[in-house]
Motif scaffolding. Structure first.
Motif, short mmCIF file in Angstrom:
data_model
loop_
_atom_site.label_atom_id
_atom_site.label_comp_id
_atom_site.label_asym_id
_atom_site.label_seq_id
_atom_site.Cartn_x
_atom_site.Cartn_y
_atom_site.Cartn_z
N GLY A 268 43.17 -44.58 -35.49
CA GLY A 268 42.74 -44.56 -34.09
C GLY A 268 43.30 -45.68 -33.25
O GLY A 268 42.68 -46.09 -32.26
N TYR A 269 44.49 -46.17 -33.60
CA TYR A 269 45.08 -47.27 -32.85
C TYR A 269 45.89 -46.73 -31.68
O TYR A 269 47.10 -46.65 -31.71
N TYR A 270 45.18 -46.36 -30.62
CA TYR A 270 45.80 -45.89 -29.40
C TYR A 270 45.48 -46.88 -28.29
O TYR A 270 44.43 -47.50 -28.29
N ASP A 271 46.37 -46.97 -27.35
CA ASP A 271 46.12 -47.79 -26.16
C ASP A 271 45.51 -46.88 -25.11
O ASP A 271 46.18 -46.03 -24.54
N GLU B 272 54.70 -45.00 -27.33
CA GLU B 272 54.44 -46.24 -26.61
C GLU B 272 52.96 -46.59 -26.57
O GLU B 272 52.59 -47.74 -26.37
N ASN B 273 52.08 -45.61 -26.73
CA ASN B 273 50.63 -45.84 -26.64
C ASN B 273 49.99 -46.17 -27.98
O ASN B 273 48.79 -46.40 -28.04
N ILE B 274 50.75 -46.15 -29.04
CA ILE B 274 50.18 -46.44 -30.36
C ILE B 274 50.36 -47.92 -30.63
O ILE B 274 51.48 -48.42 -30.79
N ARG B 275 49.25 -48.63 -30.68
CA ARG B 275 49.27 -50.07 -30.92
C ARG B 275 47.95 -50.48 -31.52
O ARG B 275 46.95 -49.82 -31.34
N VAL B 276 47.97 -51.59 -32.23
CA VAL B 276 46.76 -52.14 -32.83
C VAL B 276 46.17 -53.15 -31.85
O VAL B 276 46.82 -54.14 -31.54
N PRO B 277 44.95 -52.90 -31.38
CA PRO B 277 44.33 -53.87 -30.49
C PRO B 277 44.07 -55.19 -31.24
O PRO B 277 43.82 -55.18 -32.45
N GLU B 278 44.14 -56.28 -30.54
CA GLU B 278 44.00 -57.61 -31.16
C GLU B 278 42.70 -57.73 -31.96
O GLU B 278 42.68 -58.30 -33.04
#
Length: 191
Positions: free
Chosen positions: A55-58, A73-79
């Motif tokens: 579920g690592y979506y921005d 581009e929207n797939i990222r791990v939140p801090e």
């Protein structure tokens, strides 16, 4: 190599270190990570699946529709999810990782958790003693908190404890007997 093994994501320690370095720099998006680690397409797909399943979506884009597959581009791990990411990332650990210091730290952490399980687990609170099956279950529960861990460590500790407890000739064991067997089993890993 079986198809299951080929399809399963496993990250090398070196690649995990590259990802950790990116995170320290504030970079946690899918595209930057796969560029840095230089994986082939199959591994990139496995990693994409891992990140989307976690579920690592921005969600900062208000037009983002969760019914539509997220763009790369929207797939990222939140801090705030970095620790969770590394806890779930399947990292292939080399044998030299499991040194005596690691075993001592693991032993101390597991022993404390085992004591807490005995005190607070409703399954065991009403028991006057533990059977061998109970002992295996409580040790298995204890090992759930340990990550990463050597593949067979839990089973080896359970086997060593089972052998030690069987030598007593008893069917039911006190928690102190279980704790002593745990201590003796783990002592095999210390010089």
């Amino acid at each position: 190599m079986s198809k299951d093994t080929e399809d399963k994501l496993i990250i090398s320690e070196a690649d995990a270190e590259i990802i950790a370095t990116l995170f320290r720099q504030g970079v946690s998006d899918y595209l930057s990570i796969i560029r840095a680690v230089k994986w082939d397409r199959a591994k990139q797909k496995q990693f994409y699946d891992f990140m989307t399943l976690m579920g690592y979506y921005d969600f900062s884009d208000s037009l983002f529709d969760e019914n539509i597959a997220p763009s790369l581009e929207n797939i990222r791990v939140p801090e705030e999810k970095y620790a969770e990411f590394f806890q779930n990332l399947p990292i292939e650990i080399s044998e030299d990782f499991w040194d005596e210091e690691w075993y001592r730290d693991a032993y101390n952490e597991l022993r404390q958790f085992l004591i807490e399980l005995d005190k607070h687990n409703p399954s065991f609170k009403k028991k006057n003693g533990y059977s061998l099956d109970d002992t295996e279950m409580i040790i298995g529960m204890t090992f759930c908190i340990l990550s990463p861990k050597p593949k067979n460590l839990c089973a080896e500790i359970q086997n060593l404890m089972r052998q030690r407890l069987r030598r007593t000739g008893k069917d039911i064991f006190s928690f102190n007997e279980i704790l002593l067997a745990f201590d003796k089993a783990f002592a095999n890993y210390f010089d």
